[in-house]
Every structure is written in C-alpha cells, then in structure tokens.
Design an enzyme around this catalytic site. Structure first.
Site, PDB file in Angstrom:
ATOM      1  N   GLU A  21       0.849  -1.200   0.000  1.00 37.66           N
ATOM      2  CA  GLU A  21       0.000   0.000   0.000  1.00 37.66           C
ATOM      3  C   GLU A  21       0.878   1.241   0.000  1.00 37.66           C
ATOM      4  OE1 GLU A  21      -2.898   0.009   3.114  1.00 37.66           O
ATOM      5  OE2 GLU A  21      -4.275  -1.243   1.979  1.00 37.66           O
ATOM      6  N   HIS A  76      -9.812  10.388   2.924  1.00 33.64           N
ATOM      7  CA  HIS A  76      -9.364   9.376   1.977  1.00 33.64           C
ATOM      8  C   HIS A  76      -9.477   9.947   0.574  1.00 33.64           C
ATOM      9  CE1 HIS A  76      -8.754   5.644  -0.145  1.00 33.64           C
ATOM     10  NE2 HIS A  76      -8.384   5.101   0.996  1.00 33.64           N
ATOM     11  N   ARG A 119      -1.508   9.994   1.736  1.00 35.82           N
ATOM     12  CA  ARG A 119      -2.937  10.204   1.495  1.00 35.82           C
ATOM     13  C   ARG A 119      -3.333  11.661   1.364  1.00 35.82           C
ATOM     14  NH1 ARG A 119      -6.164   5.677   5.005  1.00 35.82           N
ATOM     15  NH2 ARG A 119      -5.748   4.101   3.447  1.00 35.82           N
ATOM     16  N   HIS A 121     -12.265  10.179   6.498  1.00 33.54           N
ATOM     17  CA  HIS A 121     -11.984   8.748   6.616  1.00 33.54           C
ATOM     18  C   HIS A 121     -11.482   8.325   7.989  1.00 33.54           C
ATOM     19  CE1 HIS A 121     -11.097   4.769   5.280  1.00 33.54           C
ATOM     20  NE2 HIS A 121      -9.787   4.902   5.417  1.00 33.54           N
ATOM     21  N   ARG A 169      -2.064   9.342   9.488  1.00 41.08           N
ATOM     22  CA  ARG A 169      -1.950   7.904   9.706  1.00 41.08           C
ATOM     23  C   ARG A 169      -1.398   7.208   8.472  1.00 41.08           C
ATOM     24  NH1 ARG A 169      -6.313   3.396   8.762  1.00 41.08           N
ATOM     25  NH2 ARG A 169      -6.726   4.859   7.101  1.00 41.08           N
TER      26      ARG A 169
HETATM   27  C1  LIG Z   1     -14.426   2.098   4.782  1.00 39.10           C
HETATM   28  C2  LIG Z   1     -13.247   1.991   5.705  1.00 39.10           C
HETATM   29  C3  LIG Z   1     -12.120   1.280   5.317  1.00 39.10           C
HETATM   30  C4  LIG Z   1     -11.022   1.161   6.175  1.00 39.10           C
HETATM   31  N1  LIG Z   1      -9.956   0.388   5.797  1.00 39.10           N
HETATM   32  C5  LIG Z   1      -8.955   0.186   6.705  1.00 39.10           C
HETATM   33  C6  LIG Z   1      -7.897  -0.738   6.412  1.00 39.10           C
HETATM   34  O1  LIG Z   1      -7.878  -1.359   5.359  1.00 39.10           O
HETATM   35  N2  LIG Z   1      -6.923  -0.907   7.346  1.00 39.10           N
HETATM   36  C7  LIG Z   1      -6.920  -0.239   8.548  1.00 39.10           C
HETATM   37  O2  LIG Z   1      -6.006  -0.434   9.353  1.00 39.10           O
HETATM   38  N3  LIG Z   1      -7.906   0.631   8.842  1.00 39.10           N
HETATM   39  C8  LIG Z   1      -8.930   0.839   7.964  1.00 39.10           C
HETATM   40  N4  LIG Z   1      -9.941   1.689   8.286  1.00 39.10           N
HETATM   41  C9  LIG Z   1      -9.930   2.324   9.608  1.00 39.10           C
HETATM   42  C10 LIG Z   1     -10.308   1.294  10.661  1.00 39.10           C
HETATM   43  O3  LIG Z   1     -11.385   0.529  10.188  1.00 39.10           O
HETATM   44  C11 LIG Z   1     -10.701   1.952  11.960  1.00 39.10           C
HETATM   45  O4  LIG Z   1      -9.786   2.935  12.334  1.00 39.10           O
HETATM   46  C12 LIG Z   1     -10.755   0.909  13.077  1.00 39.10           C
HETATM   47  O5  LIG Z   1     -11.533  -0.179  12.672  1.00 39.10           O
HETATM   48  C13 LIG Z   1     -11.315   1.531  14.330  1.00 39.10           C
HETATM   49  O6  LIG Z   1     -11.584   0.510  15.244  1.00 39.10           O
HETATM   50  P1  LIG Z   1     -12.192   0.887  16.648  1.00 39.10           P
HETATM   51  O7  LIG Z   1     -12.418  -0.392  17.344  1.00 39.10           O
HETATM   52  O8  LIG Z   1     -11.362   1.904  17.298  1.00 39.10           O
HETATM   53  O9  LIG Z   1     -13.591   1.622  16.303  1.00 39.10           O
HETATM   54  P2  LIG Z   1     -14.839   1.091  15.483  1.00 39.10           P
HETATM   55  O10 LIG Z   1     -14.507  -0.105  14.708  1.00 39.10           O
HETATM   56  O11 LIG Z   1     -15.429   2.228  14.752  1.00 39.10           O
HETATM   57  O12 LIG Z   1     -15.863   0.666  16.630  1.00 39.10           O
HETATM   58  C14 LIG Z   1     -16.498   1.630  17.436  1.00 39.10           C
HETATM   59  C15 LIG Z   1     -17.613   0.954  18.210  1.00 39.10           C
HETATM   60  O13 LIG Z   1     -18.116   1.816  19.222  1.00 39.10           O
HETATM   61  C16 LIG Z   1     -19.532   1.761  19.222  1.00 39.10           C
HETATM   62  N5  LIG Z   1     -20.030   3.000  19.827  1.00 39.10           N
HETATM   63  C17 LIG Z   1     -19.763   4.270  19.441  1.00 39.10           C
HETATM   64  N6  LIG Z   1     -20.388   5.144  20.252  1.00 39.10           N
HETATM   65  C18 LIG Z   1     -21.055   4.415  21.173  1.00 39.10           C
HETATM   66  C19 LIG Z   1     -21.901   4.748  22.258  1.00 39.10           C
HETATM   67  N7  LIG Z   1     -22.189   6.014  22.571  1.00 39.10           N
HETATM   68  N8  LIG Z   1     -22.436   3.756  22.999  1.00 39.10           N
HETATM   69  C20 LIG Z   1     -22.181   2.450  22.693  1.00 39.10           C
HETATM   70  N9  LIG Z   1     -21.383   2.073  21.658  1.00 39.10           N
HETATM   71  C21 LIG Z   1     -20.833   3.043  20.907  1.00 39.10           C
HETATM   72  C22 LIG Z   1     -19.870   1.578  17.759  1.00 39.10           C
HETATM   73  O14 LIG Z   1     -21.192   1.141  17.577  1.00 39.10           O
HETATM   74  C23 LIG Z   1     -18.809   0.575  17.358  1.00 39.10           C
HETATM   75  O15 LIG Z   1     -19.200  -0.726  17.730  1.00 39.10           O
HETATM   76  C24 LIG Z   1     -11.044   1.816   7.433  1.00 39.10           C
HETATM   77  C25 LIG Z   1     -12.163   2.559   7.821  1.00 39.10           C
HETATM   78  C26 LIG Z   1     -13.273   2.634   6.963  1.00 39.10           C
HETATM   79  C27 LIG Z   1     -14.470   3.414   7.418  1.00 39.10           C
END
Ligand SMILES: Cc1cc2nc3c(=O)[nH]c(=O)nc-3n(C[C@H](O)[C@H](O)[C@H](O)COP(=O)(O)OP(=O)(O)OC[C@H]3O[C@@H](n4cnc5c(N)ncnc54)[C@H](O)[C@@H]3O)c2cc1C
Length: 526
Positions: A122, A233, A277, A338, A373
């Site tokens: 990437e 993004h 990016r 993003h 990032r």
């Molecule tokens: C389309 C897309 C593609 C991506 N591709 C990549 C990739 O290829 N590689 C990579 O490293 N990163 C990628 N990313 C970024 C990566 O997906 C995220 O940074 C990472 O998954 C974040 O994980 P997290 O557990 O911190 O948060 P999230 O996965 O967003 O989880 C947050 C959780 O908190 C819950 N929540 C939020 N507020 C509340 C509340 N008030 N009460 C109860 N629950 C709540 C939500 O419902 C969710 O379950 C991508 C992101 C997107 C959107």
C-alpha cells in the site's frame, strides 16, 4: 509493568466496562475476560456495526524475513509528518506480530498463497506487509471472528444500547450512564467508540461514527489531543454512500486521470498515485476544482475485470451497483472524511488523564499517528493497544507528560460549552456542511472564525434519544476541531491551511484540548 508512573487513585479492577465493538473494544473485552475480569460490553448498534466491519485494504504488520520492524517504524514516522510519538510507534510495530498471531488464534482467516500469508503493498509502505482477508473484506473477517469468540465468552454483552455519558465521582471514572438515565458501575471504563466521520457530509464511515467517546471524555474533564488532524481518503466512489475505493487498488497499479485522460498526479508528487494520502487527496481536490467540481477518474482497466472481481469483490459489487464496470471503464472518485488521528489523549497503555478511564483504537490519541496515519496501521492499533490496556487496568491515571515528549502542547481551551436555551437548534446536515466547507481538506483563518461563530450560535441539543445524544456529541467535537484548527497556524499532515501553507518547526508539537468548565452531564429528558 515497570516504568508506568501515574497519578490518581489506583485500585483493583474486578468489573470492567467496555464501550464499543470494533477491533479495539472486542480485543480489550476478550483479553480482559482471559485475564479474569468481569466484563460488560455496550455497543450502540449490533455488534458488527463499526468502522472495523468496513475496513478493506488490510492490516500492516511485519511478518516476512525481508521486512523489519525498524522499516515499519520509519514508514509510520514519515507519514506522521514530525508529530508521531516514536515510542508509541515502536510499541505498535514491535508488538504487532504477536497481536496478529493472537487474532489468527482467535479464528481470523487472512488470505494466503498456498500455506503462506499473502502480503499486499500500500501507499507509503516500503514493503509488501499488508495482510488482508476475503480479498478486500479484511475488517469483516476480523470483526466476525472476534464477535464469535466474544459470544462464546463470559462477557455480558448489551447490543443496541447507547452510552450517553461517564459517571465521574471525586475526579475518577466509575461507570457509564445509559439513554434511560440508568447507571452501570464498574472499577474501570474502556472507551473504544471509534471515529468521527459523521462530522462531515462525505465520509467513508458508517453512521455510528459520531465521536461519542471523545465528547463524553471531554465532558468528564479528560484531555483530548490533535483534534485538527483528520485524514480524508483520496478515493471514494463519487456516488451516494461514498463507498471506499481502497488504496490497495492503486497499490496494484490503478492510476488517477483527469477529464482528458492525463495522469495529473505525475505533476504533484514523485510517488504519483502512491504519495501520502493527504497529498493525493488534495491533488484530487485541486484537479476537481480545475474541472469545475467534476470528479476525477480511477483507471483500473489495465488490471482486468476478472482480477478486480477476485481481488476486490466488495468494491467490484459497489461499483456495479452504481452502474460502473471498472474492468472496462475508469470510475469517478472523490475525497471523503476517513480516519481521525486526534482523540482522547492516552499514554502507551491506553490510560487517559482521568483515573479509571481508558481509551483505545480510533477514539484515542496516543500520538502514534502524529499528523497523518499510515494506511492500514489502525486495525493493528486496535489489536495492539486493545491488548495493552488490559495490562494497565487498576493503575493510576496517565502521568502528566503521558510518558512521552508531551511538552508544551498547543493549548486549546473550549471554555464553557453550555449555550443559552433560546439559542438556535442545529440540524446535522447544516453542521456537516459547515465542517466540510470550513474544516475539511483545506482550511483558513477567516472560514474557521465564521464556523466558530456559527457553531457557538447553536444550542446543545437536549438528549431525548440516541440521535439527539449523537448531535450533542458532534456539536462539542465540531467546536473542538475548529478551535484546534484555528490554533494550529501551519500546514502539517492532514491539517492544511491555505493561509499558512508551510510546516512551522516551532509548532511541531501536539495540541491539547480541554473544556475548562465541564457543563453538567446532559441528563436524558425521559
Ligand atoms: C471504509 C473503511 C475502510 C477502512 N480500511 C482500513 C484498512 O484497510 N486498514 C486499517 O487499518 N484501517 C482501515 N480503516 C480504519 C479502521 O477501520 C478503523 O480505524 C478501526 O476499525 C477503528 O476501530 P475501533 O475499534 O477503534 O472503532 P470502530 O470499529 O469504529 O468501533 C467503534 C464501536 O463503538 C460503538 N459505539 C460508538 N459510540 C457508542 C456509544 N455512545 N455507545 C455504545 N457504543 C458506541 C460503535 O457502535 C462501534 O461498535 C477503514 C475505515 C473505513 C471506514
């Protein structure tokens, strides 16, 4: 655990509350169950709704003999544009392989060539080190495997349950408040609530990404950091939903062309389509401005329809659903919000400035991403720091310097965020458009001042349901983003100011945001 100073009340943690079910929350919950804690996990939609679920390209990790942790660290620091905390990066890269092996143990099936893990390349990575699952469905592969393990575990899980605030007593966090006003108490709370893409009208993030954890932490008096740094993004499908067209597509050889079929990125950066990016996103935005807002095109036709359908089945399906056959014709693409580099400030153990409160994943800012990032580092962050935070449970709050070079941050004081009851009520559409126009890909002092005044004219919504709770959170965070972007009078990483187009070495430091007068928690009205 040596070398973990701190302040505030330490204490044994029996009951741990985890908020969020993305990679960070799932990992923390599973690790905590394994470590013998009683775990209650809240998530506001179903377990699989998260940014994690939609991640495509993959996970960056050093697992081949021709690659080194030092090179992964180096690539991450370059992307961070002088603002990454080196020790947080070293933790990520050196502890990454073990965290990924644990994921595989937990049932995540990364794609393989024969018996060997397949590694993709990437942008801005010096090696092919991106593990992927289901082609371009990496996040789903991770989320569903970890959810299966969580369901089998002893953790208590509450789906479709929105946490609206933290319970703070005597300066320490001891639980969460739910929409119905009830409180659930524990000895520690881990916020793993993800990002803030819904601050903007064009975003690759799903609807859950409303910065809830960040807003709750600010209201609880925690320090947040680097809120001006948002990654846009470069390539989302220029069609409703802004489906992400992964960097990996350019990694495989797709190129960006303008209306005349010219590869315009050759005029912008030596790394052309694989430049960082923010550079590619602004290159596209500038080209779109030259062609009167018309999207540029991503030409993947040289890769062939058969390869594209196999390697990127989800993008293939999303393109076809919008009427594009990308094996035959270039597809229209536009930048979209993003990833949030900023967040709740933590040390390298997920400890915030409030005793008992921890934050991991995209909701947190431990300084590793700096001003930008590196692609595919965030899933890894959730796995590595979701593991580490459990080791830190029960320890005092983070030390004042967060264990890093956190010296003299740019101070941003939001002051009293309460507004008159007769102030105007906001609509989410208006807030998103304001943020896109004034605090999006390019910012300047005048637009930011106008945006700050408009945001101040809106009343904080009374919390009557999940949507109003989210709106209240988006408003406080929008104010914090605009204040932080105003304070940083330079351009660096994801923060670009047309009135200060260069980086200023004197401002190569984090920003710190606090609410000086934390208003009373927004009490639910029912
Ligand atoms: C389309 C897309 C593609 C991506 N591709 C990549 C990739 O290829 N590689 C990579 O490293 N990163 C990628 N990313 C970024 C990566 O997906 C995220 O940074 C990472 O998954 C974040 O994980 P997290 O557990 O911190 O948060 P999230 O996965 O967003 O989880 C947050 C959780 O908190 C819950 N929540 C939020 N507020 C509340 C509340 N008030 N009460 C109860 N629950 C709540 C939500 O419902 C969710 O379950 C991508 C992101 C997107 C959107």
């Amino acid at each position: 655990m040596a070398g973990m100073p701190g302040h505030g009340r330490p204490g044994k943690v029996q009951h741990l509350i985890v908020v969020g079910s993305g990679v960070a929350g799932l990992t923390a919950a599973l690790e905590a169950v394994d470590a013998g804690h009683d775990v209650t996990l809240f998530t506001k939609s179903d377990l699989a709704q998260s940014n994690t679920r939609y991640a495509q390209g993959g996970v960056a990790v050093v697992m081949t003999s021709d690659d080194t942790v030092a090179e992964h660290v180096h690539d991450t620091l370059i992307a961070g544009a002088g603002l990454s905390d080196e020790s947080a990066v070293e933790v990520l890269c050196s502890e990454g392989p073990a965290a990924i092996r644990e994921m595989i143990e937990r049932g995540v099936q990364f794609d393989r060539h024969g018996s060997e893990l397949a590694h993709g390349l990437e942008a801005a990575h010096s090696h092919a080190r991106i593990l992927h699952a289901g082609g371009d469905a990496t996040g789903a592969g991770i989320a569903y495997a970890l959810i299966d393990r969580l369901r089998e575990s002893k953790a208590t899980v509450h789906e479709r349950t929105t946490v609206v605030d933290l319970v703070v007593q005597d300066g320490a966090c001891g639980g969460v408040r739910l929409l119905d006003g009830s409180e659930v108490l524990g000895e520690a709370v881990v916020l793993a609530t993800g990002g803030a893409g819904q601050l903007f009208p064009y975003t690759t993030n799903p609807e859950i990404a409303t910065a809830d954890g960040l807003a709750m932490a600010l209201r609880a008096g925690a320090i947040a950091a680097d809120l001006e740094f948002y990654q846009f993004h470069p390539t989302s499908l220029a069609a409703p939903g802004n489906f992400l067209v992964s960097e990996a597509v350019r990694g495989e050889g797709a190129v960006l062309v303008d209306d005349d079929g010219h590869r315009f990125m050759t005029d912008v950066h030596p790394d052309v389509e694989l430049a960082p990016r923010d550079v590619v996103a602004r290159g596209i935005a500038a080209q779109m401005a030259r062609q009167k807002g018309k999207p540029v095109r991503l030409d993947a036709t040289a890769l062939g329809g058969e390869f594209l359908a196999k390697r990127f089945p989800n993008i293939d399906a999303a393109s076809r659903a919008q009427g594009f056959d990308w094996g035959e014709q270039p597809i229209p693409v536009t930048p979209a919000a993003h990833y949030y580099m900023g967040g709740i400030r933590t040390d390298e153990w997920g400890r915030t400035s409030v005793p008992g409160l921890y934050a991991v994943g995209e909701a947190a800012c431990n300084g590793l991403h700096g001003a930008n990032r590196l692609a595919s580092n965030s899933l890894l962050e959730g796995a590595v720091y979701g593991t580490r935070v459990v080791e830190a449970l029960g320890l005092p709050a983070a030390p004042d310097d967060f264990g890093t070079d956190w010296t003299e941050p740019l101070a941003v004081d939001l002051g009293d965020t309460a507004t008159d009851d007769d102030a105007e009520s906001l609509t989410r559409d208006d807030l998103q458009q304001l943020m896109w126009d004034a605090a999006g890909l390019s910012r300047n002092g005048d637009d930011l001042a106008r945006a700050a005044a408009r945001l101040a004219s809106w009343r904080t919504p009374a919390v009557s349901d999940a949507k109003s709770a989210e709106d209240a959170n988006l408003l406080i965070v929008a104010r914090a983003v605009v204040a932080s972007a105003t304070a940083r009078k330079e351009s660096r990483g994801g923060h670009h100011r047309t009135d200060f187009p260069d980086a200023d070495p004197a401002q190569a430091r984090h920003s710190a945001v606090t609410v000086s007068f934390a208003r009373p928690d927004p009490k639910p009205t029912r």
